[in-house]
Motif scaffolding. Structure first.
Motif, PDB file in Angstrom:
ATOM      1  N   TRP A  17       0.855  -1.196   0.000  1.00 15.16           N
ATOM      2  CA  TRP A  17       0.000   0.000   0.000  1.00 15.16           C
ATOM      3  C   TRP A  17       0.889   1.244   0.000  1.00 15.16           C
ATOM      4  CZ3 TRP A  17      -5.284  -0.215  -0.322  1.00 15.16           C
ATOM      5  CH2 TRP A  17      -5.944   1.021  -0.236  1.00 15.16           C
ATOM      6  N   ASP A  20       3.053   2.557   2.978  1.00 11.78           N
ATOM      7  CA  ASP A  20       3.102   1.565   4.064  1.00 11.78           C
ATOM      8  C   ASP A  20       4.496   0.904   4.124  1.00 11.78           C
ATOM      9  OD1 ASP A  20       2.246   0.051   6.176  1.00 11.78           O
ATOM     10  OD2 ASP A  20       0.537  -0.855   5.142  1.00 11.78           O
ATOM     11  N   SER A 147      -8.230  -3.591  -1.911  1.00 16.59           N
ATOM     12  CA  SER A 147      -9.176  -2.921  -1.023  1.00 16.59           C
ATOM     13  C   SER A 147     -10.603  -3.131  -1.507  1.00 16.59           C
ATOM     14  CB  SER A 147      -8.875  -1.419  -0.947  1.00 16.59           C
ATOM     15  OG  SER A 147      -9.703  -0.808   0.017  1.00 16.59           O
TER      16      SER A 147
END
Ligand SMILES: Nc1ccccc1C(=O)C[C@H](N)C(=O)O
Ligand SMILES: [Zn+2]
Ligand SMILES: [Zn+2]
Length: 207
Positions: A17, A20, A147
């Protein structure tokens, strides 16, 4: 019995992500030093590769990984094919789809085409779909994208709506080679006591 591995490979340099923690594996205590064994160390986000979300990920009062019912992550699952160009997954897209008696549904969009880079745009779940799926008896949804909401979403309406309707989330599966149909899913989270998410080894079995 045939086993299909539907998990993303955990390897240095794999996509994560945006912003991240990068995934990192290293042999931190090699045989030459320990005298007997190689020992590795991992650095990773709880949302690395194929993983489950705990409600605590998007709700401070939500359940942690260790509080989730493991029955959700083992049992019959139906793989549903959807067109890769699909903008979002709504009731409209599923009105012809048979979900009777299904508790775990996996959506195969094949929208994440290059697995070596993080996708910029993905099909998302319309929040209105959650009560519809719940009424059908769905308790777990899995997707082949990272997601259930658009990548740039801050409100995460689909995460919240699914949670409010008792539906758990499994993200970033690899379903390209899977023929739509019925399987047994096994995708157990690690026993992370306080976890907000957990990588899983997700497999499908078929007799
Ligand atoms: N790791 C992140 C860092 C910042 C913002 C979102 C995420 C996410 O992980 C969201 C995604 N829907 C997920 O559950 O995996
Ligand atoms: Zn996640
Ligand atoms: Zn998520």
């Amino acid at each position: 019995m045939r086993i299909f591995d539907i998990s993303r490979k955990l390897v240095n340099g794999m996509p994560v992500w945006p912003g991240d923690t990068a995934f990192q594996y290293e042999v931190s205590w090699p045989m030459e030093e320990s005298g007997s064994v190689n020992v590795g160390r991992l650095e990773l986000s709880t949302h690395t590769g194929t993983h489950v979300d705990a409600p605590f990920h998007f709700d401070n009062d939500g359940k942690r990984i260790s509080e989730l019912d493991l029955n959700l992550y083992i049992g019959p699952a139906r793989v549903i094919d959807l067109p890769p160009e699909i903008e979002s997954i709504s009731i409209e897209e599923l009105k012809e789809v048979d979900l009777d008696g299904v508790t775990r549904v996996l959506f195969r969009t094949c929208a994440w085409k290059n697995g070596t880079v993080f996708p910029e745009k993905i099909p998302h779940i319309e929040p209105e779909l959650a009560p519809y799926l719940a009424k059908k008896g769905i308790r777990l949804i899995g997707l082949d994208v990272p997601s259930v909401d658009p990548i740039d979403s801050k409100e995460l309406p689909a995460h919240h709506s699914l949670n409010e309707n008792g539906i758990h989330i499994l993200e970033s599966l690899i379903l390209d080679k899977i023929v739509p149909g019925d399987y047994e899913l096994i995708a157990l989270p690690l026993p992370l006591v306080e976890g907000d998410g957990s990588p899983v080894r997700a497999i499908l079995r078929q007799w």
